[in-house]
Design an enzyme around this catalytic site. Structure first.
Site, PDB file in Angstrom:
ATOM      1  CG  HIS A  15      40.716  32.151  32.058  1.00  0.00           C
ATOM      2  ND1 HIS A  15      41.628  32.251  32.175  1.00  0.00           N
ATOM      3  CD2 HIS A  15      39.840  34.063  31.506  1.00  0.00           C
ATOM      4  CE1 HIS A  15      42.209  33.309  32.450  1.00  0.00           C
ATOM      5  NE2 HIS A  15      41.464  34.571  32.220  1.00  0.00           N
ATOM      6  CD  GLN A  37      39.844  44.746  40.057  1.00  0.00           C
ATOM      7  OE1 GLN A  37      40.387  42.780  40.026  1.00  0.00           O
ATOM      8  NE2 GLN A  37      40.949  45.009  40.555  1.00  0.00           N
ATOM      9  N   GLY A  51      39.792  38.597  46.590  1.00  0.00           N
ATOM     10  CA  GLY A  51      39.270  38.533  46.390  1.00  0.00           C
ATOM     11  C   GLY A  51      38.744  39.651  45.951  1.00  0.00           C
ATOM     12  CB  THR A 109      42.029  44.200  36.358  1.00  0.00           C
ATOM     13  OG1 THR A 109      42.866  42.763  36.126  1.00  0.00           O
ATOM     14  CG2 THR A 109      41.329  43.543  36.486  1.00  0.00           C
ATOM     15  CB  CYS A 110      46.339  46.817  37.855  1.00  0.00           C
ATOM     16  SG  CYS A 110      46.542  45.151  39.069  1.00  0.00           S
ATOM     17  CG  ASN A 111      46.782  41.710  37.409  1.00  0.00           C
ATOM     18  OD1 ASN A 111      45.454  41.239  37.299  1.00  0.00           O
ATOM     19  ND2 ASN A 111      47.182  41.789  39.120  1.00  0.00           N
ATOM     20  CG  MET A 114      45.002  48.822  44.723  1.00  0.00           C
ATOM     21  SD  MET A 114      44.666  48.162  44.776  1.00  0.00           S
ATOM     22  CE  MET A 114      44.350  47.004  43.248  1.00  0.00           C
TER      23      MET A 114
END
Length: 589
Positions: free
Chosen positions: A99, A120, A115, A49-51, A196
């Site tokens: 995790h 993703q 959410g 993902t983006c982070n 997004m």
């Protein structure tokens, strides 16, 4: 086989490292294929993902798995292993399950409770299924993670603990003002037409912007998104699509721009933003030169410090190397960790749950060179003696200077007044779409992933977060029990199959000795023998499933095979048949 995850996220790595380590679609597919082709891994799935970038795998050896997955992440991201290693974290077995479930519930998100991560995770599972890199374990894991995330959102108020990244970003752009009042009547430019960007466009439309212009490299997708926005029942926004080469001109007209593309380079350079602001206001958009140069120097020093610390840390803490494929001689006894019965975690090479630094150092040295080290040989001292020496030195320093040395904060520098922004930019891409130098421009407010991370660090936590954590803990225990029980099922099936063969053989022998036996008596005798065998096997097989579901119950399958002299290949064939049936019956997540 055991579950292993190796990755990095906004919690372990700075945005600059995450940005460089990001993977495009082709690199993600190649990484999954290379992972299952590697010797330690039988299954693989990637959550990118983006982070965060996390590689999940079912491995047969922990040390070799960590080394292989870390190396593959470095190779495919293009960031050197020496530089990447200090920011990697490792979760193993139950901790890996915990995790992923926490991630699915939004507990590990930049904005707690958002959410979007569920979509993703679903995409990650679909990609692994399409490539056939996800087997029974990862399919079960990711599908259960989706169910746990949905349960958390439906049974608790976790949604109140945070918002989506888009909403949070717009709140930061509005500087605390009501987003709907701030957005009302503004003209918006949305760059990109992915999930997004679509969410950002829909959020802006509901907030009351007057116009939305969508730009995308594939013009048809931009047209489709603009059409959806125009036809929405809950908004009356004017939406239209433009090609990407129209962005500079549209940026001059826009009040707010949101960018989230898959581009590997910058979409909006500082020069382009300067030109758009100056074209609108006629005033220079460049911030004070002295302030800008000071910021550049400060950033250079900070980056050099991080780079030096990474090299130093990588040098002091050896990582598992290629020679660590065998676990037999490792000085670190995983089974002895009482606080974590079935797994542990390593966060940024800092700690393993329940293990001290000396044990970790032994493990690191063994993984790198095959031998353990004794830290006391280097200093000649250990434990309380070394501590007493340090305390004495500190006391002597305090006596000499009159106080304990402390780090002094620099004197505050007067803030340079900046004009009110005329252009608001929200950059949700990773790697970034908007040049970071835009932060220094007058008349522009830029919010990007890095500034969102800083702003969310002090966000208040709702009481519902504790409820979600309890849900996660319960679900992890249930998942572990189900997996352990499923592990013994093929052995139980093989045992019952062997018993059925014995019954069939004895009935055949009886028919040979009593050829005149009529059908009625033969059926009654056969049924009687089967009932006897079923009753003898019922209690042991039920009990062994219960015991196998408990922590540490994995050995019961081996015991059952040994006691009844079951053929290993028969058990394996049962497992393959079950996996094939599961693959055929698997529905959408």
């Amino acid at each position: 086989m055991s579950l292993l995850v190796v990755g990095l996220s906004h919690r372990s790595a700075p945005v600059s490292v995450l940005e460089r380590a990001s993977l495009n679609a082709d690199a993600q597919l190649k990484l999954l294929q290379d992972t299952v082709a590697a010797e330690p891994a039988a299954e693989a799935a990637l959550l990118a993902t983006c982070n965060r970038i996390e590689l999940y795998a079912d491995v047969d050896k922990f040390h070799a798995g960590v080394a292989e997955l870390s190396t593959l992440l470095a190779q495919h991201s293009g960031v050197g292993l020496e530089e990447l290693t200090p920011y990697l974290y490792v979760h193993y077995e139950d901790r890996a399950v915990h995790h992923l479930f926490s991630v699915a519930c939004g507990l590990d998100s930049m904005v707690v409770g958002e959410g979007q991560i569920l979509g993703q995770i679903k995409d990650s599972l679909a990609r692994a299924q399409d490539l056939h890199t996800a087997g029974r374990l990862l399919n079960d894991l990711f599908q259960q993670a989706l169910r746990v995330g949905k349960r958390a959102h439906s049974e608790t108020g976790i949604d109140r603990a945070g918002q989506s990244l888009v909403t949070f970003g717009l709140e930061q752009l509005s500087a605390g003002a009501d987003v709907q009042q701030w957005a009302r009547g503004k003209k918006a430019l949305v760059i990109g037409a992915g999930s997004m960007s679509s969410l950002a466009a829909a959020t802006l439309a509901r907030a009351g912007v007057a116009e939305i212009v969508v730009a995308n490299r594939t013009f048809e997708r931009a047209e489709r998104l603009a059409e959806i926005l125009s036809e929405g029942d809950d908004t009356d926004v004017l939406a239209r699509a433009v090609p990407m080469d129209s962005v500079p001109g549209e940026l001059t007209r826009a009040d707010v721009a949101v960018s989230c593309t898959g581009a590997t380079g910058l979409v909006l350079t500082a020069d382009a933003v300067v030109a758009s602001v100056e074209g609108r206001t006629g005033a220079a958009a460049v911030a004070d030169t002295a302030v800008r140069e000071a910021a550049v120097r400060e950033a250079g020093v900070r980056e050099a410090g991080v780079r030096e610390a990474g090299v130093r840390e990588a040098g002091e803490t050896p990582r598992p190397g290629a020679g660590s494929a065998a676990d037999e001689d490792c000085p670190l006894d995983l089974s002895s960790v009482s606080s974590v019965p079935s797994g542990f975690s390593v966060m940024g090479e800092a700690a393993v749950a329940g293990m001290d630094a000396a044990t970790l150092e032994q493990h690191g040295a063994w993984a790198a060179g095959g031998t353990a080290v004794d830290r006391t040989r280097e200093t000649g001292r250990s434990g309380p003696e070394a501590d007493a020496e340090l305390i004495g030195a500190l006391a002597a320093t305090a006596t000499r200077v009159g106080r304990i040395p402390e780090r002094r904060r620099p004197e505050p520098v007067a803030e340079v007044p900046r004009p009110e922004p005329v252009l608001f930019l929200l950059d949700l891409a990773m790697p970034r779409d908007v040049d970071a130098a835009v932060h220094r421009l007058a008349g522009v407010r830029l919010v990007d992933i890095e500034s969102l991370a800083d702003a969310s660090a002090d966000a208040p936590m709702a009481a519902d977060v504790d409820m979600v954590r309890r849900i996660v803990a319960d679900e992890v225990a249930a998942f572990g029990a189900a997996q352990r029980a499923a592990h013994i099922t093929p052995t139980v099936v093989a045992l019952r199959s062997m018993a059925a063969d014995v019954v069939a053989g004895e009935i055949a022998r009886l028919e040979g000795r009593l050829p005149g036996l009529d059908d009625k008596h033969r059926a009654e005798i056969t049924q009687t023998v089967k009932r006897v065998v079923d009753k003898l096997l019922h209690a042991p097989t039920v009990r062994v499933k219960q015991l196998a579901a408990e922590p540490g119950g994995a050995g019961y399958a081996d015991a059952l095979r040994t006691l009844f002299d079951l053929d290993q290949e028969t058990v394996a064939s049962v497992s393959r048949a079950e996996n094939s049936t599961t693959e055929k019956n698997r529905g959408p997540a």
